[in-house]
Write a protein that holds these residues in place. Structure first.
Motif, short mmCIF file in Angstrom:
data_model
loop_
_atom_site.label_atom_id
_atom_site.label_comp_id
_atom_site.label_asym_id
_atom_site.label_seq_id
_atom_site.Cartn_x
_atom_site.Cartn_y
_atom_site.Cartn_z
N ILE A 105 -4.53 6.50 0.09
CA ILE A 105 -4.48 4.80 0.81
C ILE A 105 -4.85 4.31 -0.86
CG2 ILE A 105 -4.56 2.67 1.45
CD1 ILE A 105 -5.32 4.22 4.12
N ASP A 106 -3.07 4.35 -1.23
CA ASP A 106 -3.64 3.53 -3.00
C ASP A 106 -2.98 2.09 -2.31
OD1 ASP A 106 -3.68 5.35 -4.83
OD2 ASP A 106 -2.74 6.58 -3.78
N GLN B 140 -5.53 19.43 -4.65
CA GLN B 140 -5.99 18.40 -4.27
C GLN B 140 -5.04 17.19 -4.73
OE1 GLN B 140 -10.00 18.67 -4.13
NE2 GLN B 140 -10.22 17.18 -5.83
N GLU B 141 -4.48 18.27 -5.96
CA GLU B 141 -3.67 16.29 -7.58
C GLU B 141 -2.74 16.50 -6.42
OE1 GLU B 141 -4.43 16.78 -11.40
OE2 GLU B 141 -6.96 18.08 -11.12
N THR B 142 -1.46 17.36 -6.08
CA THR B 142 -0.98 16.80 -5.09
C THR B 142 -0.36 16.05 -3.92
OG1 THR B 142 -0.07 19.24 -5.52
CG2 THR B 142 1.42 18.64 -4.77
N TYR B 143 0.82 15.49 -3.80
CA TYR B 143 0.15 14.27 -2.63
C TYR B 143 1.69 14.26 -2.41
CZ TYR B 143 -3.48 12.66 -6.06
OH TYR B 143 -4.38 12.13 -6.48
N LEU B 144 1.72 14.10 -0.76
CA LEU B 144 3.16 13.94 -0.15
C LEU B 144 3.31 12.84 0.19
CD1 LEU B 144 3.30 17.20 2.58
CD2 LEU B 144 5.39 16.88 0.25
N PRO B 145 4.45 11.86 -0.34
CA PRO B 145 3.95 10.13 -0.53
C PRO B 145 4.88 9.69 1.14
CG PRO B 145 5.56 10.89 -2.32
CD PRO B 145 5.35 12.29 -1.51
N SER B 146 4.50 8.89 1.57
CA SER B 146 4.63 9.48 3.17
C SER B 146 6.58 9.02 3.36
CB SER B 146 4.27 8.01 4.05
OG SER B 146 4.49 6.91 2.83
N THR B 147 7.09 8.24 2.71
CA THR B 147 8.34 8.57 2.46
C THR B 147 9.40 9.73 2.82
OG1 THR B 147 8.61 7.77 -0.01
CG2 THR B 147 8.02 6.06 0.96
N ILE C 152 1.01 -1.17 0.32
CA ILE C 152 0.07 0.20 -0.12
C ILE C 152 0.54 1.58 0.29
CG2 ILE C 152 -1.64 -1.37 1.01
CD1 ILE C 152 -0.97 0.54 3.78
N LYS C 153 0.55 1.93 -1.14
CA LYS C 153 1.63 3.55 -0.54
C LYS C 153 0.22 4.66 0.06
CE LYS C 153 4.42 2.10 -2.97
NZ LYS C 153 5.78 1.68 -2.31
N MET C 154 1.25 4.78 1.24
CA MET C 154 0.10 6.53 1.60
C MET C 154 0.62 7.92 1.73
SD MET C 154 -0.45 4.68 5.26
CE MET C 154 -1.47 5.73 6.12
N SER C 155 0.17 8.75 1.07
CA SER C 155 0.40 10.03 1.51
C SER C 155 -0.95 10.65 2.14
CB SER C 155 0.26 10.48 0.32
OG SER C 155 -0.96 10.07 -0.98
#
Length: 436
Positions: free
Chosen positions: A296-297, A271-278, A51-54
């Protein structure tokens, strides 16, 4: 993808009895009857699907017809300055006063609704301003949004410095300028204002605005009102009376913002800009009122088809935990969060539901007091099947944000998918394979 265990047919009959009851599955979900005896069936527990979180921020959120108006400000070491100001349109059924009535004073009565966020011990300051334009949604809009603003006077008609006691006091009394109050009073008494249309032409509404250096955001009920104090009678006997003008709940709303300059959220301009948790120390974030949410992707869900045989998802849950010590007495969190299905542009599609159509909430599953770890969980079986079968399934993601998203300020810091193994967010999946 790592498969942690497979349960073969020798244990299957007991397991299937449990699964049929616990999952409330229909006959369409599984082969039934004697077919199972002839199947080479295995059930897998998988907890390593990626899973990918941002973190992202909605461009705006609707705040029409809320039961609470938020007023206040506080500066958070992570989220920066968050503030809320409220616009209130006034309305009444009757505009009539006795011709011998005499003005005394005027005040805004703000009824507490018990909600507050951050530190209420220091004194708070609010200012009241007259609204100069009609209070109505922006052009081509039907709702008020947290970004909606209305032109107001630059001159305050009332200031209140106070110790906020939302759990102890019923209301906050804000004395307003006598000139403003006397003019309003005389316009009603002298029949210059006789109905709501005439009133709103002269008095568009009020803005309740906090100082930026306040330390708390307070909730006030939309049952708040403007109160005129006056006297009636002769020189020998005078009776003290009041005349109230209520808030019009349909045209009262709060404008909520946060100043992100100098914070990790500075790049979230749409809202189309994401900050990945990494990129944020393995954390993601959500904050009610401002539109900040966790995305969550699940990018490689189709990999479950790499397992040979025909399969079905029996159960699936996403688990996540809060950053240790991020929930405090002042910066408190709730026992549940809202979950929405969103598209590739982070537009909300619908609330997440179960396969039975019940709305899903992320609920606390475990609270480890020794290590101060709070873990939430929510079912995603319906969502996973939707991703696998819908033509647009690849574009669907999930958004986590606080309940009362449009009338609170609560913020959350979540451990991401790359945090240490005991606290990281993950998808847990039970998957059955059967072959004739």
């Amino acid at each position: 993808m790592t498969i942690h265990r497979a349960i073969s047919a020798s244990f299957l009959f007991i397991l299937l009895g449990i699964l049929f009851i616990a999952c409330e599955s229909t006959e369409e979900d599984f082969p039934v009857g004697e077919d199972w005896v002839n199947l080479d069936t295995k059930v897998y527990f998988i907890d390593t699907l990626s899973i990918k979180m941002s973190t992202f921020k909605f461009d705006s959120i609707a705040v029409s017809n809320t039961s609470r108006l938020l007023v206040g400000a506080y500066t958070d070491p992570v989220f920066g300055l968050t503030k809320s100001q409220s616009f209130a349109q006034l309305s009444n059924y009757s505009y009539s006063l006795s011709s011998d009535a005499v003005f005394d004073s005027i005040a805004l009565i703000l009824n507490y609704d018990n909600y507050f966020y951050n530190d209420t011990i220091p004194n708070q300051t609010i200012n009241i301003y007259e609204v100069l334009d009609d209070i109505e949604p922006d052009e081509d809009a039907t709702n008020y949004y947290n970004t909606t603003t209305i032109t107001t006077s630059n001159t305050s008609i009332g200031t209140k410095v106070f110790s906020a006691k939302p759990k102890k006091d019923d209301s906050l009394h804000v004395t307003l300028n006598d000139t403003f109050g006397k003019t309003l009073f005389e316009n009603i008494r002298d029949n210059k204002i006789n109905n709501s249309d005439e009133f709103l032409r002269a008095y568009k509404g009020l803005l309740i605005k906090p100082n930026d250096n306040n330390t708390a955001i307070l909730g006030f009920s939309t049952s708040s009102y403007l109160r005129i104090y006056y006297n009636e009678g002769s020189e020998l006997y005078s009776e003290s009376l009041t005349f109230d003008i209520a808030f019009n709940t349909e045209n009262s709303f709060h404008n909520i913002s946060n100043i992100t300059e100098g914070t990790i959220f500075e790049s979230l301009t749409d809202q189309e800009t994401y900050l990945p948790s990494t990129q944020t120390s393995n954390y993601t974030y959500a904050q009610a009122g401002t539109g900040m949410a966790t995305r969550i992707d699940i990018p490689h869900l189709e990999n479950i088809y790499d397992i040979p045989g025909t399969g079905i998802i029996i159960d699936a849950n996403i688990k996540f935990s809060l950053k240790q010590n991020s929930s405090t007495k002042n910066l408190h969190t709730n026992d549940s969060l809202t979950v929405y299905i969103i598209d590739e542009k982070s537009n909300a599609i619908s609330a997440l539901t179960t396969t039975q159509g019940e709305t899903v909430l992320a609920l606390i599953e475990d609270e480890d007091e020794e290590f101060n770890v709070t873990t939430y969980s929510f079912p995603v079986k319906y969502f996973l099947n939707l991703k696998l079968t819908d033509l647009n399934g690849d574009d669907y993601s999930l958004a986590l944000y606080p309940k009362d998203f449009n009338q609170s300020i609560n913020r959350y810091i979540l451990n991401g998918e790359s945090a240490s193994n005991t606290i990281k967010s993950k998808l847990e999946l039970t998957y059955a394979i059967y072959d004739k």
